[in-house]
Scaffold this active site. Structure first.
Site, PDB file in Angstrom:
ATOM      1  N   GLU A 217       0.824  -1.206   0.000  1.00 19.61           N
ATOM      2  CA  GLU A 217       0.000   0.000   0.000  1.00 19.61           C
ATOM      3  C   GLU A 217       0.866   1.267   0.000  1.00 19.61           C
ATOM      4  O   GLU A 217       0.618   2.226   0.724  1.00 19.61           O
ATOM      5  CB  GLU A 217      -0.953  -0.009   1.203  1.00 19.61           C
ATOM      6  CG  GLU A 217      -1.962  -1.155   1.132  1.00 19.61           C
ATOM      7  CD  GLU A 217      -2.907  -1.189   2.311  1.00 19.61           C
ATOM      8  OE1 GLU A 217      -2.518  -0.723   3.397  1.00 19.61           O
ATOM      9  OE2 GLU A 217      -4.033  -1.685   2.157  1.00 19.61           O
ATOM     10  N   GLU A 300      -6.772  -7.971  -0.556  1.00 17.57           N
ATOM     11  CA  GLU A 300      -7.144  -7.913   0.858  1.00 17.57           C
ATOM     12  C   GLU A 300      -8.660  -7.745   0.940  1.00 17.57           C
ATOM     13  O   GLU A 300      -9.177  -6.621   1.011  1.00 17.57           O
ATOM     14  CB  GLU A 300      -6.431  -6.770   1.587  1.00 17.57           C
ATOM     15  CG  GLU A 300      -4.941  -7.002   1.777  1.00 17.57           C
ATOM     16  CD  GLU A 300      -4.286  -5.951   2.669  1.00 17.57           C
ATOM     17  OE1 GLU A 300      -5.022  -5.106   3.230  1.00 17.57           O
ATOM     18  OE2 GLU A 300      -3.046  -5.978   2.806  1.00 17.57           O
TER      19      GLU A 300
END
Length: 593
Positions: A217, A300
């Site tokens: 991320e 995710e």
């Protein structure tokens, strides 16, 4: 003539070499007739790998084509789950993986926390709960594919996002998660150890690893493309060009623009809030992948959420979670459940988050249950497991293993805690060589105390009217004690507590003492920030200490030797004055699994 002579020499030599080659060929043919072929070493295959096994390995390939994943020439839908070896005792690895198999998963995604494997510079640990290779081989044995998240930053509600805390003590200060050469040199040293262990376990080499993620991320943190390209280059240097290298970023244009690598051979995956419409996000994902190289993947897919100290345990609805998963799987999308089994943040490895201010500090629980379908205890008899299993069975045609039963409980009865060592006794046990003397307080990292507690000791002249103690910056929780060592030998008086999120002055009472009064400040590291702009989260007293408005000089830093707790299992120091952590917080959720 001379020219003719020079021409005839090489011609004669060439004829001679041809004759010798012909004779040698006849000899080899004759030897081949009488010597069994298998007795000769292969000219094309390594002698330690049988030919049939080599052929099987050559046929193994996991790749991306036509916006789909392909495994050995067949379309493949990833139905995976995050399960972290470092959050599960090795004795339970197989049990938890079998439960994930019973859910219907075909892939395990797993982080690699650098700080677990290199707790001190150059000291590498790959044993016990850090035995990554054994975990990957176990995944392979149970017929799981693996998506390996190699970092160096992982986030994951793990202390400092997986970075070793000693990085914070390096001078000059490292610029983590950037193309800072000093930082990248340490990353390279780490990956020079890690990635050669992974290489034999790549899918093309007969192992389970199909994809390797760099960073995590990153688009939510920085925009240093040179840094990301360097990580790709390092990974490729060790793992080759066949492995899928991937990134994961939030499913927005802003995060994908900053967090993706603009090269055709790096795959960009996305994550987003469970319940969001996935397909517009998958369409956006295509813009950050090469044409034909954007299989829709939620790397995710959140099955639950994290919990901070003081918060109500996070819970999410089972049926809505299952419905959201089906929206992805029903159109040939892929998803990785984060988490399929959360486990436990053992020791002091829990992470933390912050709000908009650094002081708005939110440490994570030791439990990482995450409201996942496989509970921290391993239980699967719950609505979320059942709802997700019903959906997954529609799309994973592979046979599911027998569903294990819940773990049996046992009542151990009351456990009586007994005092074995006081704080002052523990201080006396400390090796004097480990005590640091300084004019001003230094951080825990600078003192070499990466986890747990550090005791700061100084002295002052007590006023009859009392004194006011102020510590402008302390990470994270400081308990204040005083003692008149000339009179109250071995006795510490608890005075009060000041905290990072509620930094208040502490009033020191009047103490009649023939000598200076000793001041002890016990600072607790409650977990380093693992996400956001305040990730450079040093611990300890990080400012001057003020007594009645004046800087107090003359300090000793005494590490609390928790490595001796198997011999001295309890610390006790007026714990009745210390309220539970959970009573100290009124916090809200942050982000970043």
């Amino acid at each position: 003539m001379a020219m003719t002579s020079r021409r005839s020499g090489p011609s004669t030599g060439r004829q001679t070499r041809h004759q010798l080659a012909f004779v040698l060929l006849l000899v080899l043919v004759a030897v081949g007739i009488y010597v069994p072929v298998l007795a000769l070493p292969s000219l094309s295959l390594p002698p330690e790998i049988p030919g049939d096994e080599k052929m099987i390995m050559m046929s193994r390939k996991f790749y991306i084509k036509d916006d789909s994943f392909w495994k050995d020439g067949n379309h493949f839908q990833i139905i995976g789950g995050d399960l972290h070896y470092f959050r599960v005792l090795p004795e339970y690895w197989e049990d938890r993986l079998l439960r994930a198999k019973a859910l219907g998963l075909n892939t395990i995604q797993v982080y690699v926390p650098w700080n677990l494997h290199e707790p001190k510079p150059g000291k590498m640990v790959f044993e016990s709960i850090g035995d990554l290779v054994s975990f990957l081989k176990l995944c392979d044995k149970l017929d799981f594919l693996v998506m390996l998240r190699a970092g160096p930053y992982i986030c994951g509600e793990w202390d400092l996002g997986g970075f070793p805390a000693w990085l914070l003590s390096v001078k000059p200060r490292l610029q983590l998660r950037t193309s800072d050469p000093a930082y990248l040199k340490l990353v390279e040293r780490w990956w020079d150890v890690l990635l050669p262990k992974v290489f034999p376990l790549l899918y093309s080499n007969g192992g389970p690893v199909i994809m390797v993620q760099i960073e995590n991320e990153y688009g939510s943190y920085g925009n240093d493309k040179a840094y990301l390209r360097k990580l790709v280059s390092m990974a490729r240097g060790h793992l080759g060009d066949d492995i899928i290298v991937y990134t994961t970023d939030g499913g927005t244009k802003a995060t994908l623009e900053k967090g993706t690598v603009p090269v055709d051979d790096v795959y960009s995956a996305v994550d987003f809030t469970t319940g969001d419409d996935p397909w517009p996000i998958f369409e956006l994902q295509k813009k950050f992948n090469a044409p034909g190289r954007s299989p829709p993947l939620s790397s995710e897919f959140y099955t639950g959420w994290l919990t901070h100290w003081g918060e109500k345990i996070a819970k999410t609805d089972a049926e809505s979670t299952a419905t959201s998963l089906e929206k992805i799987l029903s159109r040939n999308g892929s998803a990785v459940l984060y988490m399929v089994h959360g486990g436990t943040n053992f020791g002091f490895y829990n992470g933390a988050n912050t709000g908009s201010e650094e002081s708005d500090y939110k440490p994570d629980l030791t439990s990482y249950d995450y409201d996942a379908p496989i509970k921290e205890s391993g239980d699967i008899d719950n609505p979320k497991f059942q709802a997700l299993q019903r959906v997954i069975k529609k799309y994973n045609v592979a046979s599911h293993s027998i569903i294990p039963s819940n773990k049996q409980r046992k009542a151990y009865g009351p456990i009586k805690m007994q005092m074995t060592t006081s704080l002052i006794d523990l201080v006396s046990m400390t090796d004097p060589a480990d005590v640091i003397i300084s004019a001003n307080p230094i951080s825990m990292e600078s003192a070499g105390q990466m986890f747990g507690f550090l005791l700061y000791e100084s002295s002052y002249i007590a006023k009859k009217s009392g004194n006011i103690l102020r510590i402008p910056k302390v990470h994270d929780r400081a308990q204040v004690f005083v003692s008149c060592l000339s009179q109250d030998v071995g006795v510490l008086r608890y005075i009060g507590t000041t905290e990072r999120w509620n930094n208040q002055p502490v009033s020191l009472p009047t103490i009649e003492c023939t000598t200076n009064t000793s001041l002890f400040i016990l600072v607790e590291n409650m977990g380093r920030v693992n996400y956001g702009p305040y990730i450079f989260d040093e611990k300890g007293i990080l400012s001057s200490v003020y007594l009645d408005g004046q800087i107090l000089h003359g300090w000793k830093m005494i590490p609390i030797p928790f490595h001796n707790l198997n011999q001295k299992p309890n610390l006790s120091f007026e714990m009745q004055h210390t309220k539970k952590r959970s009573e100290k917080f009124n916090l809200t959720n942050s982000q970043c699994p």
